[in-house]
Write a protein that holds these residues in place. Structure first.
Motif, PDB file in Angstrom:
ATOM      1  N   SER A  83      -5.199  18.083 -50.036  1.00 21.72           N
ATOM      2  CA  SER A  83      -5.820  19.133 -49.215  1.00 21.72           C
ATOM      3  C   SER A  83      -4.835  20.161 -48.660  1.00 21.72           C
ATOM      4  O   SER A  83      -5.270  21.169 -48.118  1.00 21.72           O
ATOM      5  N   TYR A  84      -3.555  19.926 -48.772  1.00 16.96           N
ATOM      6  CA  TYR A  84      -2.563  20.874 -48.260  1.00 16.96           C
ATOM      7  C   TYR A  84      -1.899  21.581 -49.442  1.00 16.96           C
ATOM      8  O   TYR A  84      -1.287  20.944 -50.289  1.00 16.96           O
ATOM      9  N   TYR A  85      -2.018  22.904 -49.473  1.00 15.55           N
ATOM     10  CA  TYR A  85      -1.599  23.717 -50.607  1.00 15.55           C
ATOM     11  C   TYR A  85      -0.446  24.623 -50.176  1.00 15.55           C
ATOM     12  O   TYR A  85      -0.637  25.522 -49.356  1.00 15.55           O
ATOM     13  N   LEU A  86       0.752  24.379 -50.703  1.00 13.72           N
ATOM     14  CA  LEU A  86       1.910  25.196 -50.356  1.00 13.72           C
ATOM     15  C   LEU A  86       2.225  26.148 -51.498  1.00 13.72           C
ATOM     16  O   LEU A  86       2.600  25.726 -52.591  1.00 13.72           O
ATOM     17  N   ASP A  87       2.069  27.427 -51.253  1.00 10.84           N
ATOM     18  CA  ASP A  87       2.338  28.470 -52.239  1.00 10.84           C
ATOM     19  C   ASP A  87       3.831  28.816 -52.183  1.00 10.84           C
ATOM     20  O   ASP A  87       4.268  29.596 -51.335  1.00 10.84           O
ATOM     21  N   LEU A  88       4.608  28.223 -53.080  1.00  6.36           N
ATOM     22  CA  LEU A  88       6.052  28.428 -53.070  1.00  6.36           C
ATOM     23  C   LEU A  88       6.447  29.860 -53.421  1.00  6.36           C
ATOM     24  O   LEU A  88       7.476  30.343 -52.952  1.00  6.36           O
ATOM     25  N   SER A  89       5.642  30.536 -54.213  1.00  4.73           N
ATOM     26  CA  SER A  89       5.919  31.941 -54.519  1.00  4.73           C
ATOM     27  C   SER A  89       5.829  32.789 -53.254  1.00  4.73           C
ATOM     28  O   SER A  89       6.614  33.711 -53.052  1.00  4.73           O
ATOM     29  N   ALA A  90       4.871  32.469 -52.383  1.00  5.86           N
ATOM     30  CA  ALA A  90       4.732  33.192 -51.117  1.00  5.86           C
ATOM     31  C   ALA A  90       5.906  32.894 -50.188  1.00  5.86           C
ATOM     32  O   ALA A  90       6.402  33.791 -49.493  1.00  5.86           O
ATOM     33  N   LEU A  98       0.626  20.737 -54.099  1.00  2.88           N
ATOM     34  CA  LEU A  98      -0.546  20.187 -53.426  1.00  2.88           C
ATOM     35  C   LEU A  98      -0.146  18.865 -52.780  1.00  2.88           C
ATOM     36  O   LEU A  98       0.331  17.944 -53.445  1.00  2.88           O
ATOM     37  N   PHE A  99      -0.325  18.785 -51.449  1.00  6.99           N
ATOM     38  CA  PHE A  99      -0.005  17.574 -50.688  1.00  6.99           C
ATOM     39  C   PHE A  99      -1.297  16.873 -50.298  1.00  6.99           C
ATOM     40  O   PHE A  99      -2.201  17.509 -49.762  1.00  6.99           O
ATOM     41  N   GLN A 100      -1.379  15.604 -50.511  1.00  3.48           N
ATOM     42  CA  GLN A 100      -2.488  14.754 -50.062  1.00  3.48           C
ATOM     43  C   GLN A 100      -3.858  15.361 -50.355  1.00  3.48           C
ATOM     44  O   GLN A 100      -4.769  15.305 -49.534  1.00  3.48           O
ATOM     45  N   LEU A 139      -2.271  29.800 -43.560  1.00  2.00           N
ATOM     46  CA  LEU A 139      -3.702  29.715 -43.877  1.00  2.00           C
ATOM     47  C   LEU A 139      -3.939  29.008 -45.206  1.00  2.00           C
ATOM     48  O   LEU A 139      -4.865  28.196 -45.327  1.00  2.00           O
ATOM     49  N   LYS A 140      -3.111  29.308 -46.210  1.00  2.86           N
ATOM     50  CA  LYS A 140      -3.221  28.627 -47.498  1.00  2.86           C
ATOM     51  C   LYS A 140      -2.868  27.143 -47.363  1.00  2.86           C
ATOM     52  O   LYS A 140      -3.530  26.279 -47.947  1.00  2.86           O
ATOM     53  N   LEU A 141      -1.819  26.859 -46.612  1.00  7.38           N
ATOM     54  CA  LEU A 141      -1.351  25.484 -46.452  1.00  7.38           C
ATOM     55  C   LEU A 141      -2.448  24.581 -45.894  1.00  7.38           C
ATOM     56  O   LEU A 141      -2.653  23.468 -46.376  1.00  7.38           O
ATOM     57  N   PHE A 142      -3.161  25.075 -44.900  1.00  8.09           N
ATOM     58  CA  PHE A 142      -4.170  24.248 -44.251  1.00  8.09           C
ATOM     59  C   PHE A 142      -5.587  24.489 -44.773  1.00  8.09           C
ATOM     60  O   PHE A 142      -6.547  23.971 -44.210  1.00  8.09           O
ATOM     61  N   GLY A 143      -5.714  25.277 -45.835  1.00 14.09           N
ATOM     62  CA  GLY A 143      -7.021  25.478 -46.461  1.00 14.09           C
ATOM     63  C   GLY A 143      -8.028  26.153 -45.562  1.00 14.09           C
ATOM     64  O   GLY A 143      -9.163  25.686 -45.443  1.00 14.09           O
ATOM     65  N   ALA A 144      -7.636  27.236 -44.943  1.00  9.38           N
ATOM     66  CA  ALA A 144      -8.521  27.938 -44.013  1.00  9.38           C
ATOM     67  C   ALA A 144      -9.796  28.400 -44.721  1.00  9.38           C
ATOM     68  O   ALA A 144      -9.771  28.787 -45.885  1.00  9.38           O
ATOM     69  N   ALA A 145     -10.889  28.357 -43.987  1.00  6.53           N
ATOM     70  CA  ALA A 145     -12.180  28.791 -44.517  1.00  6.53           C
ATOM     71  C   ALA A 145     -12.168  30.305 -44.739  1.00  6.53           C
ATOM     72  O   ALA A 145     -11.446  31.039 -44.066  1.00  6.53           O
ATOM     73  N   GLU A 146     -12.969  30.757 -45.673  1.00  6.41           N
ATOM     74  CA  GLU A 146     -13.032  32.186 -45.998  1.00  6.41           C
ATOM     75  C   GLU A 146     -13.860  32.945 -44.954  1.00  6.41           C
ATOM     76  O   GLU A 146     -14.955  33.417 -45.225  1.00  6.41           O
ATOM     77  N   VAL A 147     -13.312  33.076 -43.777  1.00  9.78           N
ATOM     78  CA  VAL A 147     -13.935  33.884 -42.727  1.00  9.78           C
ATOM     79  C   VAL A 147     -13.325  35.282 -42.790  1.00  9.78           C
ATOM     80  O   VAL A 147     -12.311  35.490 -43.464  1.00  9.78           O
ATOM     81  N   PRO A 148     -13.887  36.262 -42.111  1.00 11.64           N
ATOM     82  CA  PRO A 148     -13.374  37.634 -42.219  1.00 11.64           C
ATOM     83  C   PRO A 148     -11.878  37.785 -41.926  1.00 11.64           C
ATOM     84  O   PRO A 148     -11.185  38.520 -42.633  1.00 11.64           O
TER      85      PRO A 148
END
Length: 98
Positions: free
Chosen positions: A66-73, A62-64, A29-38
């Motif tokens: 818009s893609y966010y990879l949380d390496l700690s996760a 941060l890739f291109q 979800l973080k990688l693809f920038g999911a919208a803040e839905v429930p």
């Protein structure tokens, strides 16, 4: 001959699998920038205590723009998976002796 139950190893396996699913969903979800839905908010809330010990270990990538990879996760997922594997093996050894 009575069949052994191995209930402890099953419980540990179920808990570790649940943690892996939550962490995996968080990473995707973080990688693809999911919208803040429930649903997304629920996954973020569930994963927050699991991620707390690992927060800030690695910088995120941060890739291109818009893609966010949380390496700690990702690291947390690896650590929880290894710990789960060790705990299941230990439980199997203990249960097989009893």
């Amino acid at each position: 001959m009575k069949k052994k139950s191995f209930i402890l190893s099953r419980i540990i396996n179920i808990l570790v699998s649940a943690v892996q699913i939550i962490m995996g969903l968080y990473i995707v979800l973080k990688l693809f920038g999911a919208a803040e839905v429930p649903f997304v908010h629920w996954i973020y809330t569930l994963s927050a205590p699991l991620l707390a010990p690992f927060k800030g270990i690695f910088h995120s990538i941060l890739f291109q723009e818009s893609y966010y990879l949380d390496l700690s996760a990702v690291f947390a997922l690896i650590v929880y998976s290894i710990a789960g594997y060790v705990l299941v093996r230990l439980a199997l050894v203990i249960e097989s002796r009893g």
